[in-house]
Design a protein around this motif. Structure first.
Motif, mmCIF file in Angstrom:
data_model
loop_
_atom_site.group_PDB
_atom_site.id
_atom_site.type_symbol
_atom_site.label_atom_id
_atom_site.label_comp_id
_atom_site.label_asym_id
_atom_site.label_seq_id
_atom_site.Cartn_x
_atom_site.Cartn_y
_atom_site.Cartn_z
ATOM 1 N N ALA A 192 0.853 -1.184 0.000
ATOM 2 C CA ALA A 192 0.000 0.000 0.000
ATOM 3 C C ALA A 192 0.891 1.237 0.000
ATOM 4 C CB ALA A 192 -0.918 0.009 1.230
ATOM 5 N N LEU A 193 0.289 2.393 -0.265
ATOM 6 C CA LEU A 193 1.073 3.619 -0.313
ATOM 7 C C LEU A 193 1.777 3.886 1.021
ATOM 8 C CD1 LEU A 193 -1.270 6.011 -2.325
ATOM 9 C CD2 LEU A 193 0.989 5.193 -3.023
ATOM 10 N N TRP A 194 1.071 3.664 2.123
ATOM 11 C CA TRP A 194 1.682 3.962 3.421
ATOM 12 C C TRP A 194 2.858 3.036 3.704
ATOM 13 C CZ3 TRP A 194 1.815 0.278 7.245
ATOM 14 C CH2 TRP A 194 0.902 -0.768 7.167
ATOM 15 N N SER A 195 2.763 1.759 3.243
ATOM 16 C CA SER A 195 3.880 0.847 3.479
ATOM 17 C C SER A 195 5.072 1.196 2.575
ATOM 18 C CB SER A 195 3.442 -0.604 3.252
ATOM 19 O OG SER A 195 3.050 -0.821 1.906
ATOM 20 N N LEU A 196 4.789 1.667 1.353
ATOM 21 C CA LEU A 196 5.877 2.101 0.483
ATOM 22 C C LEU A 196 6.575 3.328 1.080
ATOM 23 C CD1 LEU A 196 4.286 1.742 -3.082
ATOM 24 C CD2 LEU A 196 5.841 0.173 -1.906
ATOM 25 N N LEU A 207 4.531 11.182 -1.717
ATOM 26 C CA LEU A 207 4.074 10.183 -2.699
ATOM 27 C C LEU A 207 2.761 10.622 -3.332
ATOM 28 C CD1 LEU A 207 4.822 6.693 -1.068
ATOM 29 C CD2 LEU A 207 6.250 8.087 -2.598
ATOM 30 N N LEU A 208 1.859 11.159 -2.513
ATOM 31 C CA LEU A 208 0.580 11.615 -3.054
ATOM 32 C C LEU A 208 0.791 12.774 -4.022
ATOM 33 C CD1 LEU A 208 -1.575 11.523 0.216
ATOM 34 C CD2 LEU A 208 -1.493 9.813 -1.603
ATOM 35 N N LEU A 209 1.705 13.694 -3.670
ATOM 36 C CA LEU A 209 1.971 14.850 -4.531
ATOM 37 C C LEU A 209 2.646 14.417 -5.830
ATOM 38 C CD1 LEU A 209 2.081 17.917 -4.988
ATOM 39 C CD2 LEU A 209 4.273 17.931 -3.770
ATOM 40 N N PHE A 210 3.691 13.580 -5.734
ATOM 41 C CA PHE A 210 4.443 13.178 -6.925
ATOM 42 C C PHE A 210 3.567 12.406 -7.903
ATOM 43 C CE2 PHE A 210 8.543 12.948 -4.202
ATOM 44 C CZ PHE A 210 8.563 14.327 -4.138
ATOM 45 N N ASN A 211 2.558 11.690 -7.399
ATOM 46 C CA ASN A 211 1.732 10.830 -8.253
ATOM 47 C C ASN A 211 0.322 11.365 -8.457
ATOM 48 O OD1 ASN A 211 3.489 8.176 -8.592
ATOM 49 N ND2 ASN A 211 3.724 8.863 -6.471
ATOM 50 N N SER A 212 0.080 12.608 -7.990
ATOM 51 C CA SER A 212 -1.232 13.266 -8.153
ATOM 52 C C SER A 212 -2.364 12.367 -7.669
ATOM 53 C CB SER A 212 -1.452 13.649 -9.626
ATOM 54 O OG SER A 212 -0.435 14.528 -10.063
ATOM 55 N N ILE A 218 -6.081 4.015 -3.386
ATOM 56 C CA ILE A 218 -5.749 2.590 -3.226
ATOM 57 C C ILE A 218 -4.982 2.157 -4.468
ATOM 58 C CG2 ILE A 218 -6.671 0.254 -2.988
ATOM 59 C CD1 ILE A 218 -9.092 1.452 -1.593
ATOM 60 N N VAL A 219 -3.815 1.557 -4.262
ATOM 61 C CA VAL A 219 -2.994 1.119 -5.385
ATOM 62 C C VAL A 219 -3.201 -0.378 -5.619
ATOM 63 C CG1 VAL A 219 -1.271 2.916 -5.095
ATOM 64 C CG2 VAL A 219 -1.015 0.770 -3.833
ATOM 65 N N GLN A 220 -2.952 -0.809 -6.855
ATOM 66 C CA GLN A 220 -3.123 -2.192 -7.261
ATOM 67 C C GLN A 220 -1.786 -2.760 -7.712
ATOM 68 O OE1 GLN A 220 -6.013 -3.654 -6.839
ATOM 69 N NE2 GLN A 220 -7.146 -1.762 -6.345
ATOM 70 N N PRO A 221 -1.597 -4.081 -7.597
ATOM 71 C CA PRO A 221 -0.352 -4.685 -8.103
ATOM 72 C C PRO A 221 -0.107 -4.295 -9.557
ATOM 73 C CG PRO A 221 -1.603 -6.288 -6.818
ATOM 74 C CD PRO A 221 -2.490 -5.089 -6.970
ATOM 75 N N GLY A 222 1.124 -3.908 -9.853
ATOM 76 C CA GLY A 222 1.480 -3.479 -11.203
ATOM 77 C C GLY A 222 1.500 -1.975 -11.374
ATOM 78 N N ASP A 223 0.852 -1.223 -10.447
ATOM 79 C CA ASP A 223 0.882 0.239 -10.537
ATOM 80 C C ASP A 223 2.318 0.734 -10.358
ATOM 81 O OD1 ASP A 223 -1.814 0.262 -10.877
ATOM 82 O OD2 ASP A 223 -2.300 0.940 -8.843
ATOM 83 N N GLN A 224 2.671 1.770 -11.104
ATOM 84 C CA GLN A 224 3.994 2.369 -10.978
ATOM 85 C C GLN A 224 3.883 3.653 -10.151
ATOM 86 O OE1 GLN A 224 5.878 2.857 -14.788
ATOM 87 N NE2 GLN A 224 5.987 0.655 -15.180
#
Length: 440
Positions: A192-196, A207-212, A218-224
């Motif tokens: 998840a974003l918080w774990s990354l 992370l939220l700012l850089f990725n808008s 919620i992110v999914q497997p394979g998301d960059q």
């Protein structure tokens, strides 16, 4: 083996055990300090250190390190956080945070708790005032335990353990910087974003700012996910701060206020909520006004607070923007005061009632002074006597002259007095004449 060898071995063991104990105590102290500094940075009262809670936390850390067990809060002999605290001599309610992983440090442990919503609630709790921490290692994995409590006079009955699930951090493969210096991570299952953010030791807000992305993305497997921008690259423009927040599982009004760096009182005001409002996942909470949005009507300031179950003095003080000393002073209490549900506490001085506005009073003007009655000088008195003597011979003419002496056709006060005096003199002279004639 001679005695010298035995003594030497025992001394070495004593030194090793002593050093290990010192390291554990230092690491336990480090996580305690990290937690309290986090609370201070967010305007919260730091936890008070409690020896019994620290002993219970250390026992659990030792058990987990010895058995590499990280599936629940169950400890030796089936113990729970509540029973471990009671066994250590603590009377009151408790909840527990646990984190562990390979090479885990105190600072990294706090980062994981901050990024996990359910563990975050323990860090910013207002229902618990005391805490103790423990640390243990099995040589590879390090384990940290935070046990917070609220003391009471009697043991709690039928307490449900609300401690969040332990965090066991398994290492992930970190993405390497590209030729331009940027780092892009491909999301794997269970991430998840918080774990990354915790793994890469970067702020979740970055992370939220850089990725808008929104705060509840919620992110999914394979998301960059962009972890770091390319060297020299300008960050995207900071988005307009959100005005609404969608409540997530485990979030409270306190955690939402801290997340958006706003006051709890402002959230209560904007949403017309009571401080004990219960939130459900999916609820919308207004966290700030839009630039052109009119504020809601200002509510009548609360003067008294009704104490609820398990509330503390410093929690109530924090809710109303007071220091503990200010709340105690308002209610003539000391720090050892015991409060009960239903008690009324003064949380704000009543504004003095303004006095009614009176119409301006006119300054009385002094009356026009009356001209004093002129007093006759001796010369004037002589003249009057002379007139009286003449009046004996011609009384009617004298009276007529006196009466006809007017100012603008109206007798003056001086003339009237003169007439009276002259009249009395005339009467007196006549009386004398009459008496003399009779005697002769």
């Amino acid at each position: 083996m001679n005695k010298k060898w035995i003594i030497g071995i025992l001394l070495c063991l004593f030194v090793v055990v002593g050093e290990t104990t010192a390291v554990h105590a230092q690491s336990a102290s480090a996580i305690f300090q990290e937690v309290n500094q986090f609370r201070i940075n967010n305007g919260l009262v730091p936890f008070q250190y409690n020896n019994a809670l620290a002993a219970a936390a250390q026992n659990q850390a030792n058990f987990m390190a010895a058995n590499t067990i990280f599936s629940s809060h169950i400890g030796a002999g089936g113990s729970t956080p509540q029973s471990r605290a009671a066994a250590a001599g603590y009377v009151g309610r408790v909840t527990e945070n646990i984190v562990g992983g390979t090479g885990m440090t105190a600072a990294r442990g706090l980062t994981w708790w901050v990024n996990s919503p359910v563990h975050y609630n323990t860090l910013i709790t207002s229902r618990y005032q005391e805490a103790g921490t423990g640390f243990a290692t099995n040589g590879t994995d390090n384990f940290y335990v935070l046990l917070v409590g609220q003391a009471s006079d009697t043991p709690p009955q039928s307490v449900v353990d609300d401690s969040p699930e332990p965090l066991y951090i398994t290492p992930i493969t970190l993405a390497q910087p590209g030729e331009d210096g940027s780092i892009v991570h491909v999301v794997q299952e269970g991430q998840a974003l918080w774990s990354l953010a915790a793994h890469y030791d970067v702020a979740l807000s970055d992370l939220l700012l850089f990725n808008s992305l929104p705060a509840n993305a919620i992110v999914q497997p394979g998301d960059q996910i962009t972890i770091r921008l390319a060297d020299g690259a300008a960050p995207p423009p900071t988005p307009t701060p959100p005005t609404m927040h969608t409540v997530l599982e485990g979030q409270s009004l306190w955690s939402i206020a801290v997340q958006y760096n706003v006051k709890l009182g402002d959230i209560l005001w904007l949403n017309n909520m009571a401080e004990d409002a219960v939130l459900q996942p999916g609820d919308l909470v207004r966290v700030r006004l839009a630039p052109d949005e009119a504020p809601p009507p200002t509510a009548t300031p609360i003067l008294y607070h009704t104490v609820r179950s398990e509330q503390t003095l410093w929690e109530i003080a924090l809710t109303y923007g007071l220091t503990l000393d200010q709340l105690l002073a308002l209610n003539n209490l000391d720090q050892s005061a015991f409060i009960q549900p239903g008690d009324q506490l003064l949380v704000r001085q009543a504004e003095p009632t303004p006095l009614p506005t009176l119409p301006p009073t006119e300054t009385p003007q002094p009356a026009t002074p009356t001209a004093p009655i002129p007093t006759e000088t001796p010369t004037a008195v002589s003249a009057s006597l002379s007139q009286a003597n003449n009046a004996v011979a011609t009384p009617n003419a004298t009276v007529a002259t006196a009466v006809s002496s007017t100012e603008e056709g109206r007798p003056t006060l001086v003339n009237i007095v003169t007439v009276l005096v002259v009249g009395l003199l005339v009467v007196g002279v006549l009386a004398v004449v009459v008496l003399r004639s009779e005697l002769l």
